[in-house]
Write a protein that holds these residues in place. Structure first.
Motif, PDB file in Angstrom:
ATOM      1  N   GLU A  80       0.825  -1.203   0.000  1.00  0.00           N
ATOM      2  CA  GLU A  80       0.000   0.000   0.000  1.00  0.00           C
ATOM      3  C   GLU A  80       0.861   1.255   0.000  1.00  0.00           C
ATOM      4  OE1 GLU A  80      -3.291   0.546  -0.294  1.00  0.00           O
ATOM      5  OE2 GLU A  80      -3.379  -1.596  -0.808  1.00  0.00           O
ATOM      6  N   ALA A  81       1.951   1.233   0.792  1.00  0.00           N
ATOM      7  CA  ALA A  81       2.837   2.395   0.855  1.00  0.00           C
ATOM      8  C   ALA A  81       3.516   2.640  -0.489  1.00  0.00           C
ATOM      9  CB  ALA A  81       3.885   2.195   1.949  1.00  0.00           C
ATOM     10  N   VAL A  82       3.983   1.577  -1.120  1.00  0.00           N
ATOM     11  CA  VAL A  82       4.621   1.706  -2.431  1.00  0.00           C
ATOM     12  C   VAL A  82       3.606   2.211  -3.453  1.00  0.00           C
ATOM     13  CG1 VAL A  82       5.733   0.461  -4.321  1.00  0.00           C
ATOM     14  CG2 VAL A  82       6.352  -0.064  -1.958  1.00  0.00           C
ATOM     15  N   LYS A  83       2.387   1.689  -3.371  1.00  0.00           N
ATOM     16  CA  LYS A  83       1.340   2.114  -4.303  1.00  0.00           C
ATOM     17  C   LYS A  83       1.051   3.611  -4.156  1.00  0.00           C
ATOM     18  CE  LYS A  83      -3.311   0.946  -5.927  1.00  0.00           C
ATOM     19  NZ  LYS A  83      -3.764   2.335  -6.043  1.00  0.00           N
ATOM     20  N   ARG A  84       1.041   4.097  -2.904  1.00  0.00           N
ATOM     21  CA  ARG A  84       0.806   5.526  -2.692  1.00  0.00           C
ATOM     22  C   ARG A  84       1.902   6.360  -3.333  1.00  0.00           C
ATOM     23  NH1 ARG A  84      -0.841   3.781   2.500  1.00  0.00           N
ATOM     24  NH2 ARG A  84       1.219   4.279   3.365  1.00  0.00           N
ATOM     25  N   ASP A  85       3.143   5.907  -3.224  1.00  0.00           N
ATOM     26  CA  ASP A  85       4.257   6.627  -3.848  1.00  0.00           C
ATOM     27  C   ASP A  85       4.122   6.636  -5.371  1.00  0.00           C
ATOM     28  OD1 ASP A  85       5.360   7.182  -1.416  1.00  0.00           O
ATOM     29  OD2 ASP A  85       6.823   5.551  -1.469  1.00  0.00           O
ATOM     30  N   LEU A  86       3.783   5.491  -5.928  1.00  0.00           N
ATOM     31  CA  LEU A  86       3.643   5.396  -7.391  1.00  0.00           C
ATOM     32  C   LEU A  86       2.466   6.247  -7.867  1.00  0.00           C
ATOM     33  CD1 LEU A  86       4.240   1.556  -7.916  1.00  0.00           C
ATOM     34  CD2 LEU A  86       5.884   3.420  -8.230  1.00  0.00           C
ATOM     35  N   ASP A  87       1.360   6.186  -7.135  1.00  0.00           N
ATOM     36  CA  ASP A  87       0.186   6.980  -7.520  1.00  0.00           C
ATOM     37  C   ASP A  87       0.491   8.475  -7.434  1.00  0.00           C
ATOM     38  OD1 ASP A  87      -1.194   4.676  -7.947  1.00  0.00           O
ATOM     39  OD2 ASP A  87      -2.358   4.747  -6.089  1.00  0.00           O
ATOM     40  N   ALA A  88       1.255   8.863  -6.406  1.00  0.00           N
ATOM     41  CA  ALA A  88       1.594  10.280  -6.247  1.00  0.00           C
ATOM     42  C   ALA A  88       2.473  10.756  -7.400  1.00  0.00           C
ATOM     43  CB  ALA A  88       2.315  10.507  -4.919  1.00  0.00           C
ATOM     44  N   GLN A  89       3.421   9.915  -7.811  1.00  0.00           N
ATOM     45  CA  GLN A  89       4.281  10.280  -8.926  1.00  0.00           C
ATOM     46  C   GLN A  89       3.494  10.340 -10.233  1.00  0.00           C
ATOM     47  OE1 GLN A  89       6.984  11.566  -9.233  1.00  0.00           O
ATOM     48  NE2 GLN A  89       7.915  11.054 -11.187  1.00  0.00           N
ATOM     49  N   SER A  90       2.580   9.399 -10.401  1.00  0.00           N
ATOM     50  CA  SER A  90       1.722   9.402 -11.586  1.00  0.00           C
ATOM     51  C   SER A  90       0.882  10.671 -11.618  1.00  0.00           C
ATOM     52  CB  SER A  90       0.814   8.168 -11.568  1.00  0.00           C
ATOM     53  OG  SER A  90      -0.090   8.187 -12.654  1.00  0.00           O
ATOM     54  N   ARG A  91       0.380  11.065 -10.457  1.00  0.00           N
ATOM     55  CA  ARG A  91      -0.421  12.292 -10.360  1.00  0.00           C
ATOM     56  C   ARG A  91       0.423  13.505 -10.727  1.00  0.00           C
ATOM     57  NH1 ARG A  91      -5.484  14.878  -9.557  1.00  0.00           N
ATOM     58  NH2 ARG A  91      -5.100  16.823  -8.460  1.00  0.00           N
ATOM     59  N   ARG A  92       1.647  13.564 -10.209  1.00  0.00           N
ATOM     60  CA  ARG A  92       2.498  14.711 -10.513  1.00  0.00           C
ATOM     61  C   ARG A  92       2.752  14.830 -12.007  1.00  0.00           C
ATOM     62  NH1 ARG A  92       4.971  13.446  -5.350  1.00  0.00           N
ATOM     63  NH2 ARG A  92       6.311  11.895  -6.297  1.00  0.00           N
TER      64      ARG A  92
END
Length: 520
Positions: free
Chosen positions: A279-291
């Motif tokens: 979940e933590a890794v997914k949040r990082d990936l999603d945040a980068q995708s959002r940026r």
């Protein structure tokens, strides 16, 4: 009150305001009359003090407050009657002639002053139906979870003393040291019982390398040079010698990945720990995708607009950007010449960035207004809670600071508003998802500034290391640029987060809890 427009040029407006002496006299007399019922003066019964006597005692102070009130009234009159949207605070110019001003303050002459202001530009919102943005997405892999587990296990493993062991990379050595420069001990250069993990690269370059091969009881002189950008300026770039006494050499225990490891991190089981990591890794990936999709959207919007900008907003944004640039250059001991440019060239490029930020901020603000996008009090409170968490030990002071400063609180509201506007726009345009691997998702951050910065020039007035650090510090640059322009929040001070950077003089490359013993 007489208001006459004297300048209407582009976004600049100027008005001449005249407050007739008769109006000043009438207002002053009224204020003094109401004052006589509130003041107590020896020799006079309550409410019986002559207005003339009050005028001699309080006339000037009452007039000064009254003029401030009248200036505010003039501003509101100008804005309301001309349907203006000011870009910032107006500028007032009062008569320079002291005698003229004195007569006006005595209500014996008209008070005339100029009000100069800039207004927000008017522009039509562009059609966004033809915008297509690419959104890179990445799935969390089992390999990423396993690698994270291994790192956590390695970081949390124990070390055991081993008699006669010769220190090697991966071992932990316990040392005392005394640092000197030119034979003299320096502040913060002495420490006891410091743990040094060989090969961790957490200490000054060369310090750990020179301890490879030591045994318990060894005494060794380690000579290193502090980095040029070291936090403590009196040590930066200088050579120092450390007399090191090795007290113990410890071998790392096996890094076990099991339920016991999970429990050390507060998890019920290894499976639960893996789920949490995923979940933590997914949040990082999603945040980068959002940026990345957000930057692509802002790029597309920027191509559609070209209108005059309020110079004051641009200058304010440029000053904020330039201040960071100069700070980063200083922290990295760099100059513009080091990167093959000049200060003038760098200023020109960063000025373009400031213009872009202001322009996009105004566009987002108008889109948000048209879309009736609102930020709730609950959303602001949650944003404030997250901000307060960044200041451990100062939570109460920081909370009170924002609660008492509307402009500072606006800086919390602005990025929330911006993200909601971006979400609104993304629902209006075509978004094409593209599956990529992790390396591709995070690629070209330095060159593009895609992960965090607002299109900073890579090698203009900023070293690569500077640009990279600036990108990290501006992970939400749109919040500081576009959102700031949109909200016109102009708070110039807020509490500083605690930092030990610059205080640590022991050989740790970064401030470390144990290394701070050197300062005791």
């Amino acid at each position: 009150m007489q208001v006459t427009e004297t300048l209407s040029q582009g976004l600049k407006r100027e008005f001449q305001v005249v407050l007739p002496a008769s109006e000043l006299e009438e207002r002053l007399t009224s204020e003094l009359s109401s004052l006589k019922d509130r003041v107590r003066i020896n020799g006079f019964r309550p409410g019986k003090v002559p207005v003339a006597h009050l005028r001699r005692l309080y006339g000037r102070s009452v007039m000064a407050e009254m003029v401030q009130t009248l200036v505010g009234e003039a501003e509101r009159k100008i804005v309301d009657e001309n349907a203006l949207k000011p870009a910032g605070q107006p500028r007032y110019e009062f008569p320079e002639d002291k005698e003229e001003m004195e007569k006006a303050l005595d209500a014996k002459a008209d008070l005339s002053f100029k009000v100069a202001l800039e207004i927000l530009p008017q522009f039509e919102l562009a059609d966004m139906s033809d915008i297509t943005v690419r959104k890179p997405v990445t799935e969390v892999t089992d390999t990423e979870v396993d690698e994270t587990l291994q790192r956590m296990a390695a970081q949390n493993r124990s070390f055991d003393s081993a008699e006669g062991r010769v220190g090697e990379s991966g071992d932990r050595v316990i040392v005392d040291f005394v640092g000197t420069m030119d034979g003299e001990a320096f502040e913060g250069g002495t420490a006891q019982d410091i743990s040094v993990d060989l090969g961790s690269n957490t200490f000054i370059p060369g310090f750990e390398d020179q301890l490879v091969g030591v045994k318990a009881g060894d005494e060794k002189t380690v000579t290193v040079t502090f980095p040029a950008n070291y936090g403590a300026e009196h040590l930066a770039g200088k050579e120092a010698s450390f007399a090191v006494t090795v007290k113990d050499v410890q071998a790392p225990a096996e890094a076990k990945i099991d339920d016991e490891l999970a429990k050390q991190f507060g998890m019920e089981s290894l499976d639960a720990m893996k789920d949490a990591i995923r979940e933590a890794v997914k949040r990082d990936l999603d945040a980068q995708s959002r940026r990345k999709v957000k930057k692509a959207l802002l790029d597309a919007l920027d191509e559609k607009y070209d209108f005059e900008l309020p110079p004051s907003l641009v200058e304010q944004e440029f000053n904020a950007v330039w201040s960071q640039v100069m700070s980063d250059l200083q922290n990295n001991s760099k100059t513009f010449e080091d990167d093959g440019t000049t200060e003038e060239e760098a200023k020109a490029e960063y000025h373009k960035i400031a213009e872009r930020r202001v322009r996009l901020g105004l566009v987002l603000a108008q889109i948000g207004e048209k879309g009736e996008i609102q930020v709730t009090d609950d959303e602001v409170t949650q944003g404030l809670v997250e901000r307060v968490r960044q200041y451990p030990g100062q939570e109460k002071q920081v909370w009170e600071f924002y609660q008492k400063n509307p402009q500072a609180l606006a800086e919390i509201r602005a990025p929330i508003f911006e993200e909601k506007v971006v979400d609104h726009i993304l629902n209006e345009v075509k978004v094409e998802e593209e599956k990529v691997d992790r390396d591709t998702l995070f690629a070209d951050e330095e060159e593009e500034g895609a992960a965090a910065s607002e299109e900073k020039p890579k090698a203009k007035g900023a070293s690569k290391s500077k640009a990279k650090s600036a990108d990290k510090s501006e992970e939400k640059s749109e919040d500081k640029g576009e959102a700031k322009a949109a909200s016109k929040a102009k708070s110039k001070s807020e509490p500083k987060a605690e930092s030990t950077e610059g205080e640590e003089a022991a050989p740790a490359k970064k401030p470390r809890a144990k290394a701070r013993k050197a300062e005791d």
